[in-house]
Write a protein that holds these residues in place. Structure first.
Motif, PDB file in Angstrom:
ATOM      1  N   SER A   1       0.882  -1.215   0.202  1.00  0.00           N
ATOM      2  CA  SER A   1       0.096   0.054   0.120  1.00  0.00           C
ATOM      3  C   SER A   1       0.868   1.108   0.017  1.00  0.00           C
ATOM      4  O   SER A   1       1.931   1.245   0.723  1.00  0.00           O
ATOM      5  CB  SER A   1      -0.941   0.078   1.168  1.00  0.00           C
ATOM      6  OG  SER A   1      -1.845  -1.317   1.206  1.00  0.00           O
ATOM      7  N   ARG A   2       0.610   2.067  -0.585  1.00  0.00           N
ATOM      8  CA  ARG A   2       0.944   3.431  -0.933  1.00  0.00           C
ATOM      9  C   ARG A   2       1.067   4.364   0.392  1.00  0.00           C
ATOM     10  O   ARG A   2       1.951   5.027   0.661  1.00  0.00           O
ATOM     11  CB  ARG A   2       0.658   4.306  -2.062  1.00  0.00           C
ATOM     12  CG  ARG A   2       0.986   3.635  -3.247  1.00  0.00           C
ATOM     13  CD  ARG A   2       0.642   4.548  -4.488  1.00  0.00           C
ATOM     14  NE  ARG A   2       1.170   3.925  -5.955  1.00  0.00           N
ATOM     15  CZ  ARG A   2       1.022   4.370  -6.978  1.00  0.00           C
ATOM     16  NH1 ARG A   2       0.909   5.832  -7.118  1.00  0.00           N
ATOM     17  NH2 ARG A   2       1.514   3.946  -8.054  1.00  0.00           N
TER      18      ARG A   2
ATOM     19  N   ASN B   1       3.351   5.484   2.701  1.00  0.00           N
ATOM     20  CA  ASN B   1       3.967   4.237   3.381  1.00  0.00           C
ATOM     21  C   ASN B   1       5.545   4.415   3.204  1.00  0.00           C
ATOM     22  O   ASN B   1       6.061   4.410   2.331  1.00  0.00           O
ATOM     23  CB  ASN B   1       3.678   3.147   2.710  1.00  0.00           C
ATOM     24  CG  ASN B   1       4.112   1.610   3.498  1.00  0.00           C
ATOM     25  OD1 ASN B   1       4.764   1.938   4.582  1.00  0.00           O
ATOM     26  ND2 ASN B   1       3.386   0.383   2.953  1.00  0.00           N
TER      27      ASN B   1
ATOM     28  N   TYR C   1       6.882   1.475   1.263  1.00  0.00           N
ATOM     29  CA  TYR C   1       6.820   1.734  -0.233  1.00  0.00           C
ATOM     30  C   TYR C   1       7.895   2.664  -0.828  1.00  0.00           C
ATOM     31  O   TYR C   1       8.336   2.386  -1.859  1.00  0.00           O
ATOM     32  CB  TYR C   1       5.277   2.196  -0.310  1.00  0.00           C
ATOM     33  CG  TYR C   1       5.046   2.233  -1.885  1.00  0.00           C
ATOM     34  CD1 TYR C   1       4.400   1.120  -2.478  1.00  0.00           C
ATOM     35  CD2 TYR C   1       5.087   3.747  -2.484  1.00  0.00           C
ATOM     36  CE1 TYR C   1       3.995   1.168  -3.803  1.00  0.00           C
ATOM     37  CE2 TYR C   1       4.709   3.698  -3.605  1.00  0.00           C
ATOM     38  CZ  TYR C   1       3.887   2.494  -4.365  1.00  0.00           C
ATOM     39  OH  TYR C   1       3.770   2.505  -5.909  1.00  0.00           O
TER      40      TYR C   1
END
Length: 540
Positions: A257-258, A333, A336
């Motif tokens: 997830s970003r 994140n 990320y």
């Protein structure tokens, strides 16, 4: 007289017969001498012209090796054969009427008649083994002295010119052949050099290095190419590993997830990655530990410690630049972002690796293609080198032959191979045939005829001449004989006649010997008509 009664052959009997009839033999012999002299006088007299020419060795002739006993024998034989062949041309040059005849048969007969009066002899044949030149004597006889000498000189000059051309022509033809051969080898050499230069530029050969050295260098190039292929394989393996890792990271990034809820622990972890963050974290942990252990709840120290913790946490947030949360309380994140940065770094490293691999692989492929062609190139180059050496050797040999031909032609220019030594001069008087010799032959023939007639007459007549003839012809013994009775007057007369004949003959012989001796020693002492008569008779 029957055949059984014929007298037996006896040399002594014939000698005695000739002695008895010697006065019959002498007149017949003198008659033969007279007839021989008359015949010799009326026979056509010929003027004999002599010329001498000298023939050296032919440049480049191998006759000496073929015939060491007489290296000039072939030359003399050639002269004997070819000089008469120039008779017709010499007659044409002198415009003789015999050669202007229209009928070819008569013209050929005239040429053959002239050739029959031509004699060619080898003057120094006795020195055949050691001679350096051949001296050839050419003799021609004709009824006109000027005509004989002019014809002989023209004939020899014509033959010398033709002989020189015949000797020079093969050398010139051989020289032209050698020149064409040299030009052909030169053109072939130039063409092969151009082809070798083309091969050198195509395969990278170096002309100044031997082909064997370059073949050894080719083996070393193969080893270097193999080593570079190994290095390329390592880079290709590294690229494959990076691509695989990049694919895994990309897949993990796709599943990640970003934005995530705010997490202080993540911030603290990010802050701990810096020296200032580590110090602040250590200070915050120490204060929290003191808060739990040392301070009572609600105490002034607790309040001060809580304020210090908040202060250090604010400094920590400022240090790590904590992103602002959105309306949902989500922040980017960090994992990320970190994974994205890692992927970016891997892509950059992969791009750099690809930049190294692409030119190296192109270079190695090109080198492989070049090295794959080198064996055929070496074969072609070696063959061209051999052909070039053959062309060079042929060119040198042709040039050597050409220089030899030039030297032989120079010998023809500087040293005359065939030349006149003695030219023919007009003979002052005719010398053939020799009248004295012909008269002597007539005398000998007359003597033979006289002896033959005497013997024949003696053989044919049937009278008895001696006692032996009577005893052989009659079967009775001979009791006696009657001799011929000669008177004193007859005997004295016969003696005087024989004495006069003997003295006359002796005087004639003595006078002839004296005149001939004077003619040979000093002919000017004799009268002109006597000199001319003796010159005609003796051929001097």
């Amino acid at each position: 007289m029957s055949q059984i009664e014929l007298p037996q052959i006896s040399v002594q009997r014939y000698v005695e017969l000739l002695k008895r009839r010697r006065w019959q033999v002498i007149p017949v012999s003198l008659l033969g001498l007279l007839i021989g002299g008359l015949v010799a006088f009326f026979i056509p007299r010929y003027y004999v012209a002599d010329a001498m020419l000298q023939h050296q060795r032919v440049p480049g002739d191998q006759n000496e090796a073929r015939n060491p006993e007489d290296p000039f024998r072939l030359i003399v034989d050639t002269a004997r054969t070819t000089i008469p062949q120039s008779v017709e041309e010499a007659m044409k040059k002198l415009s003789w009427p015999e050669i202007a005849v229209v009928d070819p048969y008569e013209r050929g007969q005239s040429v053959r008649e002239v050739q029959s009066r031509l004699v060619i002899t080898d003057q120094n044949q006795s020195e055949a083994r050691n001679r350096d030149v051949a001296q050839i004597r050419v003799t021609f006889r004709d009824q006109d002295g000027m005509r004989a000498s002019s014809f002989l000189n023209t004939l020899v000059e014509t033959w010398i010119a033709k002989r020189t051309d015949d000797l020079r022509l093969p050398i010139e033809q051989r020289r032209a052949q050698h020149r064409d051969e040299a030009n052909r080898y030169r053109a072939q050499w130039d063409r092969l050099r151009d082809e070798l230069q083309s091969l050198e530029s195509q395969y990278g050969f170096v002309s100044r290095f031997p082909i064997e050295v370059q073949q050894k260098e080719y083996t070393k190039l193969l080893e270097d190419q193999k080593a570079q292929r190994g290095a390329l394989d390592l880079k290709l393996a590294e690229r494959a590993a990076r691509n695989k890792q990049l694919a895994l990271d990309q897949d993990a990034l796709n599943r990640m997830s970003r934005r995530v809820p705010s997490d202080d622990s993540a911030l603290l972890a990010a802050a701990a990655a810096t020296p200032e963050g580590k110090l602040l974290l250590a200070t915050i942990q120490n204060n929290r530990l003191a808060l739990l252990i040392s301070y009572q709840p609600g105490s002034l120290e607790q309040v001060r410690t809580l304020r210090a913790i908040e202060f250090y946490e604010s400094l920590l947030k400022q240090l790590v630049k904590v992103p602002e949360a959105d309306a949902d309380g989500l922040v980017p994140n960090p994992a990320y972002v970190a994974l994205l940065d890692k992927i970016d770094g891997e892509e950059k490293a992969l791009a750099l690796l690809e930049a190294e691999i692409t030119p190296l692989q192109a270079k190695l492929d090109a080198e492989d293609a070049r090295l794959a062609k080198l064996p055929a190139g070496f074969t072609t180059y070696s063959r061209k080198l051999i052909d070039l050496e053959v062309a060079r050797r042929g060119y040198e040999l042709a040039n050597d032959d050409l220089r030899l031909d030039d030297a032989q032609l120079a010998q023809f220019q500087n040293n005359k191979t065939v030349e006149f030594v003695v030219r023919a001069n007009p003979p002052p008087r005719p010398t053939e045939p020799n009248i004295a010799l012909v008269a002597l032959i007539g005398c000998v023939l007359g003597l033979g005829v006289a002896i033959g007639l005497i013997l024949l007459l003696d053989f044919l007549q049937g009278s008895y001449k001696t006692i032996d003839d009577v005893e052989r012809g009659l079967p009775v013994p001979v009791l006696g004989g009657i001799s011929h009775l000669e008177t004193e007057a007859e005997r004295q007369q016969a003696l005087r006649h024989r004495r006069r004949v003997s003295l006359t003959a002796a005087a004639f012989v003595f006078l002839s010997a004296v005149v001939i001796t004077i003619f040979y020693i000093d002919p000017t002492r004799l009268p002109p008509f006597v000199r001319d008569l003796l010159a005609m008779l003796l051929g001097a």
